[in-house]
Design an enzyme around this catalytic site. Structure first.
Site, PDB file in Angstrom:
ATOM      1  N   ALA A 202      52.621 -35.525  -7.139  1.00  0.00           N
ATOM      2  CA  ALA A 202      51.503 -36.210  -6.479  1.00  0.00           C
ATOM      3  C   ALA A 202      50.933 -37.248  -7.447  1.00  0.00           C
ATOM      4  O   ALA A 202      51.311 -37.281  -8.627  1.00  0.00           O
ATOM      5  CB  ALA A 202      50.422 -35.206  -6.096  1.00  0.00           C
ATOM      6  N   LYS A 203      50.069 -38.077  -6.985  1.00  0.00           N
ATOM      7  CA  LYS A 203      49.348 -39.006  -7.868  1.00  0.00           C
ATOM      8  C   LYS A 203      48.100 -39.464  -7.132  1.00  0.00           C
ATOM      9  O   LYS A 203      48.099 -39.542  -5.903  1.00  0.00           O
ATOM     10  CB  LYS A 203      50.228 -40.228  -8.184  1.00  0.00           C
ATOM     11  CG  LYS A 203      49.851 -40.936  -9.453  1.00  0.00           C
ATOM     12  CD  LYS A 203      50.374 -40.191 -10.661  1.00  0.00           C
ATOM     13  CE  LYS A 203      49.963 -40.816 -11.961  1.00  0.00           C
ATOM     14  NZ  LYS A 203      50.621 -40.133 -13.097  1.00  0.00           N
TER      15      LYS A 203
END
Ligand code: NAD
Length: 408
Positions: A96-97
């Site tokens: 994720a980011k």
């Protein structure tokens, strides 16, 4: 670039088209626009993102970046790279980011805290200790992580340390987390030097960047017996072919831009010059796209270990590999950070904390294991180390997806 890399690995793995499609798209993207009341009383609206790429192997994990140049596409690519990085390290996470388009230099500490708390509330539907666990990235630090933990805890009504990693030790952070990425980079230097039959005690090393990753890597590679001949930060670099007093420089200047230039007993060079100075090992540990088609042919190092994310462009990769330079790719070389973040999360969930020695030993063991797996993949697919690492990461995620099946 991220999709192209995936296509190369998918092709070599002969992945089914449907599966390739699943992996080439993010599972979830959230765009938020949220207001913050500045100290002046004025209201400013900020744009932010949280992207989860894939959760086949476990909760998603990835840093939060505060920077004026972020956008949804970049955040998505970074989320995809996190999926492969976690899979190469074989830790039970997907990628994720998150990011917010903001120049933190323009904010007071109070404004930064308000922005953080509001952003986390906006993306609160996605993050959680069992679903998606943020960490620091460019523009964020342990203090920001503490505010994130506190915000979620206030909303839940009880303390939730496992919702974020990279926290201060006193709030459930892990021993060894600060040094983890640089320590992992040096484990990779040792492993790669062994493969190349280089005697580390005789190797000259240049480190670009003297922040968290670069200064730790410089200090630990010096402790491992190598001779650090050059270092730089955003302001410029210093070089001395006889070696630099790294411990002293670390204690005096680590993380302070421009500091190292105060050291007198060395030649002052520009950032770009430093990369081209004589050395055996180069550790880029600053920002992306530093080694490009313009300077790749002037690089003298035989081994490059990518402390930073994306320091070599694809064109530079080709030039360097034609010259026989071994590049230990970012998704392997700088995975020490996310590995110790994983340890932090495990300790938080169990409320049982480990000593630094134990953290470092476990980190070293995982990194050596990952290196060996990538080396084997490199030989069996007769490819470069970046593709070999990607093949392992993509295959592990693809296998997990097949095993789980497609719901419903
Ligand atoms: P940091 O902000 O602590 O340090 C960055 C350093 O790079 C500073 O010394 C800065 O002066 C220097 N720098 C900036 N521009 C430069 C330039 N053009 N030339 C030379 N030096 C320059 O950041 P960090 O945490 O050390 O991260 C460095 C890199 O490592 C980033 O690419 C980051 O994404 C990556 N990374 C960090 C971690 C982590 O745990 N901190 C984990 C994985 C990857």
């Amino acid at each position: 670039m991220a999709r192209e890399q995936l296509a190369v690995a998918a092709n070599l793995l002969d992945l089914d088209k449907g599966l390739h499609d699943v992996l080439s798209k993010p599972m979830r993207q959230l765009v938020v626009n949220f207001p913050v009341v500045l100290d002046s009383g004025e209201v400013q609206v900020f744009e932010g993102y949280r992207v989860q790429h894939n959760a086949a192997r476990g909760p998603t994990k990835g840093g939060i970046r505060f920077h004026p140049d972020v956008d949804l596409d970049e955040t998505t690519a970074l989320a995809m790279w996190m999926t492969w990085k976690c899979a190469v390290a074989n830790i039970p996470y997907g990628g994720a980011k998150g990011s917010v388009k903001v120049d933190i230099k323009q904010l007071s500490k109070r404004e930064l805290e308000k922005l953080t708390r509001r952003f986390v509330t906006e993306i609160g539907t996605m993050i959680g200790e069992r679903s998606d666990i943020p960490a620091p990235d460019i523009g964020t630090n342990a203090q920001v992580m503490a505010w994130i933990m506190d915000t979620i805890s206030m909303q839940k009504g009880y303390t939730v340390p496992g919702v974020v990693t990279g926290k201060p030790i006193e709030l459930g952070g892990s021993e060894g987390r600060t040094e983890a990425t640089g320590r992992g980079v040096v484990v990779m230097v040792e492993e790669a030097a062994r493969v190349l039959n280089m005697d580390l005690g005789k190797c000259r090393v240049i480190v670009q960047g003297f922040g968290n990753v670069g200064s730790t890597a410089a200090k630990l590679v010096d402790e491992a017996g190598a001779i650090v001949v050059g270092i730089s930060d955003a302001v410029g670099g210093i070089y001395n072919e006889k070696g630099l007093p790294v411990h002293d420089l670390f204690n005096r200047y680590s993380g302070r831009d421009g500091g190292i230039r105060e050291y007198q007993d060395a030649q002052k060079v520009s950032n770009s010059e430093l990369l081209e100075m004589p050395c055996d090992i180069l550790i880029p540990a600053a920002i992306a796209a530093q080694i490009t088609k313009e300077n790749a042919h002037k690089i003298k190092a035989k081994l490059i270990v990518e402390g930073a994310n994306g320091p070599c462009t694809p064109e530079a990769d080709h030039i360097l590999s034609d010259k026989g330079v071994l590049i230990v790719p970012d998704i392997l070389a700088n995975s020490g950070g996310v590995i110790v973040s994983y340890f932090e999360w495990v300790q938080d969930l169990q409320n049982f904390f480990w000593e630094e020695n134990e953290v470092n030993q476990k980190l070293t063991r995982i990194m050596r294991h990952s290196f060996a797996a990538v080396e084997t993949s490199m030989k069996s697919h007769k490819t470069d180390m970046r593709t070999a690492a990607l093949i392992i990461g993509v295959k592990r995620v693809a296998d997990a997806t097949i095993r789980r099946g497609i719901f419903p």
